[in-house]
Design an enzyme around this catalytic site. Sequence first.
Site, PDB file in Angstrom:
ATOM      1  N   ARG A   1       0.849  -1.296   0.339  1.00  0.00           N
ATOM      2  CA  ARG A   1       0.270  -0.335  -0.263  1.00  0.00           C
ATOM      3  C   ARG A   1       0.308   0.675  -0.035  1.00  0.00           C
ATOM      4  O   ARG A   1       1.050   1.977  -0.616  1.00  0.00           O
ATOM      5  CB  ARG A   1      -1.090   0.123   0.847  1.00  0.00           C
ATOM      6  CG  ARG A   1      -2.026   1.222   1.322  1.00  0.00           C
ATOM      7  CD  ARG A   1      -3.017   1.100   2.410  1.00  0.00           C
ATOM      8  NE  ARG A   1      -4.398   1.995   2.118  1.00  0.00           N
ATOM      9  CZ  ARG A   1      -4.388   2.803   3.305  1.00  0.00           C
ATOM     10  NH1 ARG A   1      -3.364   3.016   4.053  1.00  0.00           N
ATOM     11  NH2 ARG A   1      -5.526   3.842   2.901  1.00  0.00           N
TER      12      ARG A   1
ATOM     13  N   ILE B   1      -7.677   7.665  -0.288  1.00  0.00           N
ATOM     14  CA  ILE B   1      -7.787   6.407  -0.303  1.00  0.00           C
ATOM     15  C   ILE B   1      -8.668   5.879   0.723  1.00  0.00           C
ATOM     16  O   ILE B   1      -7.788   6.179   2.137  1.00  0.00           O
ATOM     17  CB  ILE B   1      -6.380   5.885  -0.745  1.00  0.00           C
ATOM     18  CG1 ILE B   1      -5.416   4.425  -1.184  1.00  0.00           C
ATOM     19  CG2 ILE B   1      -5.336   6.422   0.567  1.00  0.00           C
ATOM     20  CD1 ILE B   1      -4.303   4.302  -1.198  1.00  0.00           C
ATOM     21  N   SER B   2      -9.141   4.951   0.572  1.00  0.00           N
ATOM     22  CA  SER B   2     -10.242   3.644   1.046  1.00  0.00           C
ATOM     23  C   SER B   2      -8.849   3.380   2.470  1.00  0.00           C
ATOM     24  O   SER B   2      -8.426   3.051   1.762  1.00  0.00           O
ATOM     25  CB  SER B   2     -11.609   3.526   0.328  1.00  0.00           C
ATOM     26  OG  SER B   2     -11.902   3.720  -0.435  1.00  0.00           O
ATOM     27  N   GLN B   3      -9.847   3.129   3.739  1.00  0.00           N
ATOM     28  CA  GLN B   3      -9.198   2.752   5.013  1.00  0.00           C
ATOM     29  C   GLN B   3      -9.623   0.994   4.151  1.00  0.00           C
ATOM     30  O   GLN B   3     -10.535   0.609   3.551  1.00  0.00           O
ATOM     31  CB  GLN B   3     -10.421   2.803   5.618  1.00  0.00           C
ATOM     32  CG  GLN B   3     -10.434   1.903   7.144  1.00  0.00           C
ATOM     33  CD  GLN B   3     -11.612   2.290   8.216  1.00  0.00           C
ATOM     34  OE1 GLN B   3     -13.116   2.828   7.922  1.00  0.00           O
ATOM     35  NE2 GLN B   3     -11.703   1.441   9.236  1.00  0.00           N
TER      36      GLN B   3
END
Length: 236
Positions: free
Chosen positions: A58, A84-86
């Site tokens: 990530r 950016i998503s969890q």
Amino acid sequence: MNVSVPLPSGGTMTEPDFSVLRQSMIAEIAAKTAFVSTQLGKAVLDPRVMNAMAKVPRHEFVLLELRPYAYADTPLPSCFDKTISQPFIVAVMTDLLELRPTDTVLEIGTGLGYQTAILAELAQHVYSIEIIEEMAVQARQRLARHGYTNVDIKIGNGCGGWPEHAPFDKVIVTAAPDLIPPPLIYQLKPGGKMVIPAGLPNDQQLILVEKDASDAVSTRDILPVRFSLLEDAEPG
């Protein structure tokens, strides 16, 4: 439920540092999954999804200055006022798709490519649409750098889907319209699934859409969420 994600005390981070942080992230995802097992209908996510989350770096898909925080289970700022998503939400959305190695997937909202990389680990091919040209270019570069050759990205408004490559086994949307765009349902194969956040800005739900063999469509609310609005799909 909380599993702390240790952050470095200083100095340059190394790949082993990131690996330790990634494993902490996986532990936190597992703990949060168990906590919301009633809503999800399961206490453990698909091991294939968890393995993909444990593999994809990530920190290579976030802004450079945010790398030390890449494995905290929280959304992070990205380019152009996007996020950016969890990681937990990425894992849940991916799990809900029930991806198979033969699946073709339509993704709406490439961002910098992290969710795209997770999908590419699990599906045969990913077709992803990003409305912001610079983000699409960066995503292509980041995905290519890590060997993801089973991804095509185009620049455009995702609300209309990608008819040239339809129908799709699975569809995933990473920004929220107030209502589900009909073209995305039309482009879903019989037997397919779509995961999409939808609703007004302060009242969004993560929704699982399923189309059966006779093209009948059903929906199920999964969790309350908060996503950026899908471009050209603002409420009203």
